[in-house]
Design an enzyme around this catalytic site. Sequence first.
Site, short mmCIF file in Angstrom:
data_model
loop_
_atom_site.label_atom_id
_atom_site.label_comp_id
_atom_site.label_asym_id
_atom_site.label_seq_id
_atom_site.Cartn_x
_atom_site.Cartn_y
_atom_site.Cartn_z
N LYS A 1 1.11 -0.95 0.30
CA LYS A 1 0.43 -0.10 0.11
C LYS A 1 0.81 1.39 -0.10
O LYS A 1 0.64 2.25 -0.05
CB LYS A 1 -0.72 0.33 0.88
N SER B 1 -8.31 5.69 5.56
CA SER B 1 -7.32 6.45 5.73
C SER B 1 -6.84 7.18 4.73
O SER B 1 -6.63 8.23 3.31
CB SER B 1 -6.45 5.30 5.28
#
Length: 159
Positions: free
Chosen positions: A41, A128
Site C-alpha cells: 500500500k 484512510s
Amino acid sequence: MAKALYPGTFDPVTLGHIDLIERALHLFDEVTVAIATSESKTPVFTLEERIDHIQTIFEGNKRIKVIGFTGLVVDLAKEEESKILIRGLRAVSDFEYEFQMANMNRAMSPDLESVFLTPKAKFSFLSSTLVREIASMGGEISSFVDPIIEEALKKRFKV
Ligand code: COA
C-alpha cells in the site's frame, strides 16, 4: 482475561478506527492494535510513525497495546495468545472482503474468531485513503482524525 487483536494498516488512524477500538474495550479486557507493514500500500507514514500515533492517542490506557507486524495475522494471533480478531464493517460494501478474509483466517486457524463491529454512522464513509487525499490538497480533516494526525498530515504534505 479476554484479549482481542485489531489488525489494519492505519495510514493514518482515523476517528472511525478510534471509535472501533473504544467499542472493543467495552467487550474485551485488552485490545492489541496490530499495525501491518502493508508495503504493497506504500504507506505515507512509516510503521514506527503509525505505532507512535496510536500510542500517543491512547497514552496512559494500560488496556491497549500497539505493535507492528509482518506476515500472517493468524500467526500473530497465536504469538499474542489472542483468540479474537476485531474487524470493522462500515457498510455493506465491506462485507464481501471481510467475509472472505474471516473464512480464510478460519481455514488456517479454526480457533480464531472474527468479531465485527460497526463504527458510528458518521464514520461509515471514512477511509484512510480519502483522509490522505483531502489532507494532501489542503482540505479540512479535523472532523475525521485526531489533532495529532491532523498535525502529522499537514507536516507530511507541507500544507
Ligand atoms: N473507520 C475508518 N476507516 C476504516 C475503518 C473504520 N472503522 N475500518 C476500516 N477502515 C478503512 C481503512 O483505513 C482502510 O482504508 P484504506 O484502504 O483507504 O487505507 C480500508 O478501510 C480498508 O481497511 P482494511 O480492510 O482494514 O485494510 P487494512 O489495510 O487496514 O488491513 C489487514 C488489512 C492488514 C488486516 C490484512 O491485509 C491482513 O490481515 N494482513 C496480514 C496478512 C494476512 O494475514 N493475510 C491473509 C488474510 S486472509
